[in-house]
Every structure is written in C-alpha cells, then in structure tokens.
Design a protein around this motif. Structure first.
Motif: not given
Length: 735
Positions: A282-290, A346-353, A603-614
């Motif tokens: 999805i668009a990066y504006n959503y930060s991978y959050d459906p 750090s999901g939206d900008f370089p970490g620790c900045t 994290s928000n990316e869908f690959v970071s959640q296991e399938c049980d969490f849809f």
C-alpha cells in the motif's frame, strides 16, 4: 455453556454496531460503510471455501456481506469461484491433466465434485490447500446469513456458450435474498434491471482498470467514471478500484484524492471501493498500517465510501466500528499499556534521528529510546547499531577505508562508531532501516536519509520539547568490548551526560530515566555508580525462550525491575503459525514476581505478523495486550499502538486465539525444537573489565574474546554487496 457464549458474542457485536451507528457518516445513506468479504476470508483460506466464509462470521459481525464470484458449469449449475479459469484457485489440473481447457464451462457439476480449492495468490500460505471443495451458490447462501453480494464478471462469455446468467439470477432470486449484484458489463445490468426489486437487490456497476474498454459503449472505464449520470440509469452504485479515489504515484505515495465519491453521491450513487488486502503493498503514507488506509477512505473529513471489498474483512470491520471518528485529543485511553519506541519512529524515518523522535512523540509514544554508541573522541550519541554500515551512508564516503573486523561484535567486517570522531560522524547521512528488504518491502524511500543524528546530550533534553513523554530509555551495549579493547567507558560517558542534564540550570524534564542492557554487569555498574533504583533498570533477553527458571527470576530481580522479551517467547511459531500451546505463563510468572514485562518488536509490515493475526498489526497488539496482559510494547511504529489504546471497542472485540488456525492445516511440516529455558547461568556474568589505558591501534589484531557480545547475537549485519543489491532492488521497484 455454548448457548451463553453465543448470546455474549451477539451482545458484543450489537454494541460495536450500535457504537458505529451513533456517529455521523458521510456515506450516501448516513449509515456506517458496509464490509464485503471477497470470497469470504480469502486472505487466509482458499477463496470461496467453506472455511473462508465461516471465518467471516466468527471474526466480524452478522452485518458483513459474503461475496460470491459466480461461474456457471456446463450443465448450468452456479458455483462460487474467483476465476473463469479453474486452474487458478483449484487442483483441477491434477484431476484432469489431459484437458487442454479447464474453464468452468468445460465441466459438469458432477465432474467438479472432487476438485479441491487452493490459494490463488501464491504469496499466501498454501497450508490450507486441497482441504475444501468447490461450493455451489446455494451452499454459500446457506452460510451467508449476513447477506450476499453476487458478482457476475463474464455474462457475455456464458451467453456465447448457451448459458444465461440472467436466467440463473431470476431463478435463485425467488428463493434466496441477494443484497447486491455487480458486473462490469452494462448490457447485463440493463437486461437484469427489470427482473430485480430495487428495495431488495441493488445493482452495482463494477469498474475495471481505467484504460480498459467497455465493449457496450466503446469507452474506457476511466471515461465512464466522468459520466455518472449515465451510470445511474442502470445501477444504484459503483464498485471501483481504490486508486479511482486515492491515486498513487509511481513511487507509491498518495496523490490528492479525486472527487469521485462526492460526485457519485450527488448523482445518488453509492460508492464501494475494492482491491483491499492486508498483505498487498500500500502507499508509504500509511506506514504499512492497513487500518490507516481504510480510515483514509471513511474518516478524512471530506467524504466516505459506502463500503469496502476486502480479503481480510476483520480489518475494515474494526476500522469502521472501533477506530473511526476518534478525537486524538479527547478520546480516552482504554488499554493500559506503555508504548516504548524502537529508535524513535524508525519505521518512518532513519532511527535515532531528530525526525524519528519527533514523529514518535507526535504519534503518542510514552518512552523514547536512545541506543547509545560512543565515538572515537568519547562522545556518546544515539544510533541503532555500533556498525555505521547498518544505519548510515558511511560506505558511500571516504570513511569506507576504515573497515575492520571485530569478531566479538560480528563475524563480518564493519565500520564502527569508535573509529570516527563525533564531528566525522555528523557528516554522515543516517539511513532508514529495512528489516524486511528480503521481501522487497522498503520503508519511506523519500526520507531514507532524512534527519540528524543526535548526541546523548541532545536526546536527554527531548522531554523538555515534548511534554507528552513520560520518560526516556537509554540502551547500553558492547560495554565490555569497548572498555577492554578500545579504552572507552560507555557507562561513564552516559553517567557524565546524566549528571550534566540533572545539574544544569536547564534540566531535563524527563519524569523517568530507564537504563536497558543485555548485560547484567552493565546494569550492576549503573546501580553501583549512580545508586539507581532497580526499578529504573531494564534487562533485555536476546534469545527466544520458552520459560524462565525461578533462580533466573530471583537473580534478575536483584538488579532490574523490568525485562524485555521477544514476541516469540510469548507466542512460539512454526511455519508462520502460532503453536496451539502458547506460553502465557512466561509473562504471568515474570509479572507475579514483580517484574514488568516489555515485548519487542512490534512492526506494521504484514510479514512481521504471523498468520494467526491476519496480517494486521492491530490484531496482533490486541492479543498481546488483552490476552497476555503485557506491560509494554516496543515498536518502530508507535502510532499504531497509540491509536489502539483509544479504540471504542476495547474489551468488546472477540479475542483472536493464536494456534487455532493451524489445526485446519494440511501436511504441516514437523515442529521445530522448543526454545530454551532462561537459566540463572544465562544471566550470571563477570564484572565489567577495567578500561584499558592504551587501546590497540588495530581492531582486527585482537583474538576473539571469551565473552561474546550478546546484544549483537541476533542482529542482521549486512555486507557491502548486500547493501548494494538492496539499493538496486529499491531503485527498480520505484521505477
């Protein structure tokens, strides 16, 4: 007992629905948007399978409609199947390998009786394949007590094969209530209009891609979207790909929304949006959050679509009923869980900045973290890794010649923070982390090098700027190596900065200052030198564990008041699914001993959640907070948890039970070995070594230490060749 549980679930769903009704909506009817489950819960189970349809009812509400893609067999039986070609979505090829054509019209219903469904999107789990049979429309209708949406995609094709979708619809309408009928074919909708009651069944014109041509008008669907008054003559609504409403640029960022929804509403047309799935890019504006994506279609202050067509219906259902119309300033926090950043947002900008910290504070984080590193000239600063290659553009600069080997930290060569002075480090550009680069999922490319690296001194005064913060967390790692081999005391450097921040006239306003480390000896040193209360010390467990022994808990309590464990230490996984036997007692036992339990990393990316969490980060958060009752969440996307804390359905939503879905799987591979127990011997360490007065000139000249650096044990260190490959992949994906 079963009857009581059913009544309870009905009351919960009534409450959620009533909550949504009590808000004002900008839909055509003024009612909440509808949710239509495409092929059932097709994001999890094979499209149009019995389990896909059944899962909708158990995870959402009776108001969610079931979608059936109607196909006709050679003998005129209507089946629900996502494609005209049965090869994509079933194992028909295995049963009829000699057939050259395997369309639905090539088979009688009887010939399809033994055909099994498979996942038609190959990136999704195949574990449920060949477990479910093709269903007739009548079989789906018996499941669909909530309502039916019938999509007829190929009416003209069936006419050419002497089959009539119109006659089929007229026949089934006498005994089954169909709420919606959609089609991209104007001829079909015009012909069927006189045969359906508009008070019972709404006709919906389905738009295809904007450059595709409608054969009836010989116009593109994009052109037809500008002639809505004509569309109104044969339909009561439109179903459009979401890009018709929120266009996306070639580099996957949102463009200004169109006026399609408001224009359609002026014509009296409902607007339904399609192509929603939690596991699609999805668009990066959503930060991978459906959930954020759904809310942008219904809660933007300008318009609201009238419904969503989704492969994961639980997410739009909860977005509409639990997270829409929330006032960030006035909404009360329902969930009591502490939000701790991971290197800021750090999901939206370089970490620790500065930008990552600013966004984290704005998004509602409670505790900001600084992963302390130390420069050659002994200045402590915040950066996610001691290896500059992981979090800056150092490899693109003249400092790339400073590459060296420190096997105590990692096996590959690196360019380390202690090899550069602070002034040199400040010339580098920070680099955003991409932990899921192997899936070609990159974070906010437009800001991949944005922001400024902060010294620890600058970090300590962030609470003065962001009054919403309740505290800060300082992480200290690699202290033994730095003291023994680089002559640098990171503990003393941190203590000096803390002393300055608490004695200067302009003191830090941080209410709480926490120190975290994977090393007991580090925490003991802080306790000794600063006389810190053990409640201010946090012990992080690097490895995934299945439990903690009593002796280990007793030891940890002597020097820490909180503990950080991984998500897998709570919900162990095999093959992408949680095991049925969760490890809830790990958190319960730690809590009962008086330790606060923080869990990482959410994290928000869908690959970071296991399938049980849809593939929904909010569903995952809910399970850890309400079911496991953890004390804190460590996340690189704080906004997701902050919104969750204010949801209107807290305690009213049904809990998802990890491990249950795996019981429906087929040919499950053998389980992996269980995680180890955390024993006292894993916690006990020798004291920190004294700082050497004459550090060696070459990092690579040292033999491996007998004491490994635990914090780096699970880190993903990336050689230059892989960084180069990642950059190339990123460039090509944006072209």
């Amino acid at each position: 007992m079963a009857c009581s549980r059913m009544v309870f679930l009905i009351l919960i769903k009534f409450f959620i629905f009533h909550t949504a009704l009590s808000s004002s909506w900008q839909t055509l009817s003024g009612k909440p948007p509808a949710v239509i489950a495409r092929g059932g819960f097709s994001g999890m189970f094979p499209d149009s399978s019995s389990k896909a349809y059944e899962l909708v009812a158990s995870t959402t509400s009776p108001n969610v409609k079931l979608w059936c893609d109607l196909q006709l067999t050679k003998d005129g039986v209507g089946i629900c199947f996502p494609n005209l070609n049965l090869d994509n979505g079933s194992d028909v090829m295995n049963l009829y390998p000699k057939k050259k054509s395997r369309l639905s019209v090539d088979f009688t219903w009887r010939e399809l009786y033994d055909v099994k469904l498979v996942q038609s999107i190959f990136s999704r789990t195949p574990i449920f394949d060949v477990n479910f049979s093709i269903l007739t429309f009548e079989q789906v209708a018996n499941i669909a007590t909530s309502g039916l949406w019938l999509n007829i995609q190929h009416s003209e094709f069936y006419t050419q094969h002497n089959l009539s979708t119109r006659n089929f619809v007229v026949s089934i309408s006498r005994r089954v209530k169909v709420n919606f009928i959609s089609s991209p074919e104007i001829t079909f909708l015009k012909n069927i209009k006189k045969d359906v009651k508009p008070t019972v069944t709404k006709l919906i014109f389905r738009f295809l891609k904007q450059d595709q041509i409608d054969p009836f008008t010989n116009q593109s669907y994009g052109s037809l979207a500008k002639n809505l008054s004509y569309i109104r003559t044969f339909s009561s609504g439109i179903l459009v790909p979401k890009s018709y409403i929120w266009p996306i640029s070639s580099d996957l960022y949102l463009q200004p929304h169109t006026s399609l929804v408001t224009d359609a509403h002026k014509e009296g047309l409902q607007v339904f949006a399609s192509e929603f799935a939690n596991d699609f890019m999805i668009a990066y504006n959503y930060s991978y959050d459906p959930t954020a994506e759904y809310l942008s279609f219904v809660d933007n202050g300008n318009f609201s679509v009238d419904g969503f067509l989704s492969d994961f219906p639980i997410t739009p259902f909860r977005a509409i009923n639990c997270f829409s119309h929330l006032n960030p300033k006035k909404a009360k926090e329902q969930a009591k869980v502490t939000i701790i950043s991971k290197d800021g947002a750090s999901g939206d900008f370089p970490g620790c900045t500065d930008l990552a910290y600013e966004k984290a504070a704005r998004d509602g984080v409670d505790i900001l973290d600084c992963n302390v590193q130390i420069s050659k000239d002994k200045i402590p600063f915040c950066l996610s890794s001691i290896n500059l290659m992981n979090s800056t553009n150092v490899i693109e600069t003249s400092f790339r010649n400073l590459s060296s080997l420190a096997s105590e930290i990692q096996q590959q060569s690196g360019i380390y923070t202690f090899s550069l002075t602070m002034s040199q480090i400040q010339t580098l550009k920070p680099a955003i982390s991409n932990p899921n680069r192997r899936y070609t999922l990159f974070r906010n490319p437009r800001n991949r090098n944005a922001g400024k690296i902060l010294t620890l001194s600058e970090f300590l005064f962030l609470p003065n700027r962001y009054s919403s913060l309740s505290g800060i967390l300082i992480k200290v790692e690699n202290a033994a190596y730095l003291a023994e081999h680089q002559g640098l005391s990171v503990v003393d450097a941190v203590l000096d900065e803390l002393k300055k921040a608490t004695t200067q006239q302009n003191q830090t306003s941080a209410k709480t200052i926490l120190i975290q480390s994977t090393d007991k000896s580090v925490l003991m040193k802080f306790k000794e030198k600063k006389q810190m209360n053990h409640d201010e010390l946090v012990y992080r467990v690097v490895e995934d564990i299945r439990g903690v022994t009593d002796s280990a808990i007793k030891d940890i309590k002597n020097f820490a008041g909180s503990i950080v464990i991984s998500k897998k230490s709570v919900f162990p996984y095999d093959n992408g699914f949680a095991k049925l036997e969760t490890q809830k007692d790990v958190v319960a036992r730690l809590n009962s001993s008086g330790l606060r339990v923080y869990v990482e990393t959410f994290s928000n990316e869908f690959v970071s959640q296991e399938c049980d969490f849809f593939s929904d980060p909010t569903v995952e958060i809910d399970s850890f907070v309400r079911d496991i009752k953890i004390d804190g969440i460590i996340t690189d996307f704080p906004a997701t948890t902050a919104r969750y804390r204010k949801n209107k359905c807290y305690t009213k939503m049904g809990l998802i039970q990890p491990g249950v879905l795996l019981t429906f799987g087929n040919a499950i591979p053998p389980a992996a070995a269980p995680y180890p127990l955390l024993n006292e011997s894993d916690v006990v360490e020798p004291p920190l070594p004294e700082v050497t007065s004459h550090p060696p000139t070459s990092v690579a000249s040292h033999p491996p230490m007998s004491r490994p650096v635990k914090a780096e044990a699970k880190a993903i260190e990336v050689p230059f060749v892989f960084i180069t490959m990642a950059i190339l992949v990123s460039v090509f994906t944006l072209v």
